[in-house]
Design a protein around this motif. Sequence first.
Motif, mmCIF file in Angstrom:
data_model
loop_
_atom_site.group_PDB
_atom_site.id
_atom_site.type_symbol
_atom_site.label_atom_id
_atom_site.label_comp_id
_atom_site.label_asym_id
_atom_site.label_seq_id
_atom_site.Cartn_x
_atom_site.Cartn_y
_atom_site.Cartn_z
ATOM 1 N N PHE A 114 0.844 -1.185 0.000
ATOM 2 C CA PHE A 114 0.000 0.000 0.000
ATOM 3 C C PHE A 114 0.884 1.242 0.000
ATOM 4 O O PHE A 114 1.737 1.406 0.881
ATOM 5 N N PHE A 115 0.696 2.108 -0.993
ATOM 6 C CA PHE A 115 1.444 3.352 -1.095
ATOM 7 C C PHE A 115 0.672 4.514 -0.467
ATOM 8 O O PHE A 115 1.240 5.561 -0.188
ATOM 9 N N ARG A 116 -0.594 4.332 -0.283
ATOM 10 C CA ARG A 116 -1.442 5.294 0.416
ATOM 11 C C ARG A 116 -2.497 4.496 1.160
ATOM 12 O O ARG A 116 -3.068 3.546 0.631
ATOM 13 N N GLY A 117 -2.757 4.892 2.414
ATOM 14 C CA GLY A 117 -3.655 4.076 3.209
ATOM 15 C C GLY A 117 -2.976 2.764 3.572
ATOM 16 O O GLY A 117 -1.769 2.589 3.415
ATOM 17 N N ASN A 118 -3.742 1.821 4.059
ATOM 18 C CA ASN A 118 -3.203 0.513 4.422
ATOM 19 C C ASN A 118 -4.341 -0.494 4.433
ATOM 20 O O ASN A 118 -5.493 -0.156 4.121
ATOM 21 N N PHE A 119 -4.011 -1.716 4.794
ATOM 22 C CA PHE A 119 -5.019 -2.774 4.751
ATOM 23 C C PHE A 119 -6.172 -2.470 5.697
ATOM 24 O O PHE A 119 -7.341 -2.679 5.367
ATOM 25 N N SER A 120 -5.872 -1.973 6.877
ATOM 26 C CA SER A 120 -6.932 -1.650 7.837
ATOM 27 C C SER A 120 -7.846 -0.553 7.303
ATOM 28 O O SER A 120 -9.069 -0.603 7.492
ATOM 29 N N ALA A 121 -7.257 0.453 6.645
ATOM 30 C CA ALA A 121 -8.066 1.527 6.067
ATOM 31 C C ALA A 121 -8.963 0.988 4.965
ATOM 32 O O ALA A 121 -10.115 1.438 4.816
ATOM 33 N N PHE A 122 -8.458 0.034 4.191
ATOM 34 C CA PHE A 122 -9.275 -0.586 3.143
ATOM 35 C C PHE A 122 -10.444 -1.347 3.766
ATOM 36 O O PHE A 122 -11.592 -1.236 3.318
ATOM 37 N N GLN A 123 -10.179 -2.101 4.825
ATOM 38 C CA GLN A 123 -11.249 -2.796 5.540
ATOM 39 C C GLN A 123 -12.308 -1.815 6.052
ATOM 40 O O GLN A 123 -13.512 -2.049 5.916
ATOM 41 N N ASP A 124 -11.857 -0.727 6.645
ATOM 42 C CA ASP A 124 -12.784 0.276 7.175
ATOM 43 C C ASP A 124 -13.671 0.844 6.066
ATOM 44 O O ASP A 124 -14.876 1.082 6.281
ATOM 45 N N SER A 125 -13.100 1.044 4.886
ATOM 46 C CA SER A 125 -13.876 1.585 3.769
ATOM 47 C C SER A 125 -14.919 0.585 3.282
ATOM 48 O O SER A 125 -16.027 0.968 2.905
ATOM 49 N N LEU A 126 -14.582 -0.692 3.301
ATOM 50 C CA LEU A 126 -15.567 -1.705 2.938
ATOM 51 C C LEU A 126 -16.762 -1.659 3.885
ATOM 52 O O LEU A 126 -17.919 -1.721 3.451
ATOM 53 N N LEU A 127 -16.481 -1.520 5.166
ATOM 54 C CA LEU A 127 -17.564 -1.489 6.149
ATOM 55 C C LEU A 127 -18.359 -0.186 6.074
ATOM 56 O O LEU A 127 -19.553 -0.164 6.379
ATOM 57 N N LYS A 128 -17.710 0.887 5.643
ATOM 58 C CA LYS A 128 -18.396 2.166 5.527
ATOM 59 C C LYS A 128 -19.316 2.214 4.313
ATOM 60 O O LYS A 128 -20.474 2.628 4.403
ATOM 61 N N TYR A 129 -18.804 1.756 3.152
ATOM 62 C CA TYR A 129 -19.568 1.884 1.903
ATOM 63 C C TYR A 129 -20.343 0.622 1.540
ATOM 64 O O TYR A 129 -21.240 0.658 0.705
ATOM 65 N N ARG A 130 -19.965 -0.487 2.120
ATOM 66 C CA ARG A 130 -20.643 -1.781 1.955
ATOM 67 C C ARG A 130 -20.973 -2.108 0.495
ATOM 68 O O ARG A 130 -22.134 -2.320 0.129
ATOM 69 N N PRO A 131 -19.953 -2.164 -0.351
ATOM 70 C CA PRO A 131 -20.171 -2.500 -1.763
ATOM 71 C C PRO A 131 -20.379 -3.995 -1.962
ATOM 72 O O PRO A 131 -20.127 -4.808 -1.066
ATOM 73 N N ALA A 132 -20.823 -4.352 -3.165
ATOM 74 C CA ALA A 132 -20.844 -5.768 -3.536
ATOM 75 C C ALA A 132 -19.420 -6.288 -3.638
ATOM 76 O O ALA A 132 -19.106 -7.401 -3.195
ATOM 77 N N ALA A 133 -18.546 -5.471 -4.217
ATOM 78 C CA ALA A 133 -17.128 -5.795 -4.334
ATOM 79 C C ALA A 133 -16.372 -4.485 -4.495
ATOM 80 O O ALA A 133 -16.931 -3.490 -4.965
ATOM 81 N N ALA A 134 -15.095 -4.487 -4.119
ATOM 82 C CA ALA A 134 -14.312 -3.256 -4.215
ATOM 83 C C ALA A 134 -12.832 -3.565 -4.178
ATOM 84 O O ALA A 134 -12.401 -4.592 -3.638
ATOM 85 N N GLY A 135 -12.060 -2.655 -4.738
ATOM 86 C CA GLY A 135 -10.608 -2.714 -4.659
ATOM 87 C C GLY A 135 -10.070 -1.312 -4.450
ATOM 88 O O GLY A 135 -10.794 -0.326 -4.619
ATOM 89 N N PRO A 136 -8.796 -1.174 -4.083
ATOM 90 C CA PRO A 136 -8.189 0.142 -3.969
ATOM 91 C C PRO A 136 -7.797 0.678 -5.354
ATOM 92 O O PRO A 136 -7.921 -0.035 -6.351
ATOM 93 N N ARG A 137 -7.376 1.926 -5.396
ATOM 94 C CA ARG A 137 -6.732 2.409 -6.619
ATOM 95 C C ARG A 137 -5.462 1.598 -6.836
ATOM 96 O O ARG A 137 -4.771 1.234 -5.883
ATOM 97 N N TYR A 138 -5.179 1.305 -8.094
ATOM 98 C CA TYR A 138 -3.986 0.512 -8.402
ATOM 99 C C TYR A 138 -2.921 1.447 -8.958
ATOM 100 O O TYR A 138 -3.103 2.053 -10.014
ATOM 101 N N LYS A 139 -1.827 1.586 -8.247
ATOM 102 C CA LYS A 139 -0.756 2.515 -8.616
ATOM 103 C C LYS A 139 -0.186 2.156 -9.989
ATOM 104 O O LYS A 139 0.128 0.996 -10.258
ATOM 105 N N GLY A 140 -0.072 3.149 -10.861
ATOM 106 C CA GLY A 140 0.492 2.938 -12.184
ATOM 107 C C GLY A 140 -0.535 2.798 -13.279
ATOM 108 O O GLY A 140 -0.195 2.843 -14.461
ATOM 109 N N ILE A 141 -1.804 2.613 -12.915
ATOM 110 C CA ILE A 141 -2.879 2.550 -13.895
ATOM 111 C C ILE A 141 -3.690 3.845 -13.778
ATOM 112 O O ILE A 141 -4.237 4.150 -12.719
ATOM 113 N N VAL A 142 -3.709 4.598 -14.865
ATOM 114 C CA VAL A 142 -4.362 5.906 -14.843
ATOM 115 C C VAL A 142 -5.832 5.745 -15.195
ATOM 116 O O VAL A 142 -6.189 5.285 -16.270
ATOM 117 N N ARG A 143 -6.679 6.106 -14.250
ATOM 118 C CA ARG A 143 -8.121 6.138 -14.493
ATOM 119 C C ARG A 143 -8.670 7.437 -13.922
ATOM 120 O O ARG A 143 -8.110 8.005 -12.986
#
Length: 217
Positions: free
Chosen positions: A28-57
């Motif tokens: 993780f270059f920004r945030g961390n695994f715990s922050a990712f977990q917290d975001s899942l619980l906050k937004y409760r998506p069907a599925a989710a991933g972090p931004r992937y460094k090096g891929i421009v979207r």
Amino acid sequence: GRNQLWFAASKLVPRYLYYIFLDDDVRFFRGNFSAFQDSLLKYRPAAAGPRYKGIVRKIVHGAEAQVHYSPDAAVMGFHADVFFDGLLLPYYDGFDCISWWHSQACLVDLANLLYDGAVLQINTCVARNTQHHRYPKGLHVRAFARFHRGLGVLRNSSLFSSFRRKHKYEAAKPPAGQVSYSIPEATKAGMFDRSGKYWTRIADIAAGRFYPVPHQC
């Protein structure tokens, strides 16, 4: 490997709200695994991933999370309803002989069709793989054609070609109440041809039969 992890997780008691696949070389270059977990619980998506460094979207300005149509498999969390529903997971391995990317491509196409607007990118977390090994890779038109039309995935294969994104570049919002991603059995029966090659192989994997499969390459 992910399918064996899925199979092992399916036997765990008690069950969790989210299950996360994480490559062992992810950093993780920004945030961390715990922050990712917290975001899942906050937004409760069907599925989710972090931004992937090096891929421009395109990033929605100011959005902690946004609707995403092409998540990377390196880090991906699944709501329990999705994880155990037998539709996105386990991964289909019939194209592994030409590219390991296609197992994720099949999952992404089904996720977009079934959970449009509920597959998210967590913008506050940025990650990527730190090691790169040789393996079959690339996206192949012939494999996409077989998945969309030749393996009996959908009873009406035109649903893939007619799919249009309704929530592209849209900021995600935390849900007001409980969420459910369960799909009624009658809906599944109407959409999917369970006798087709795709679902026959998925059933084998779900039963723990990981033997090499005659590929569809």
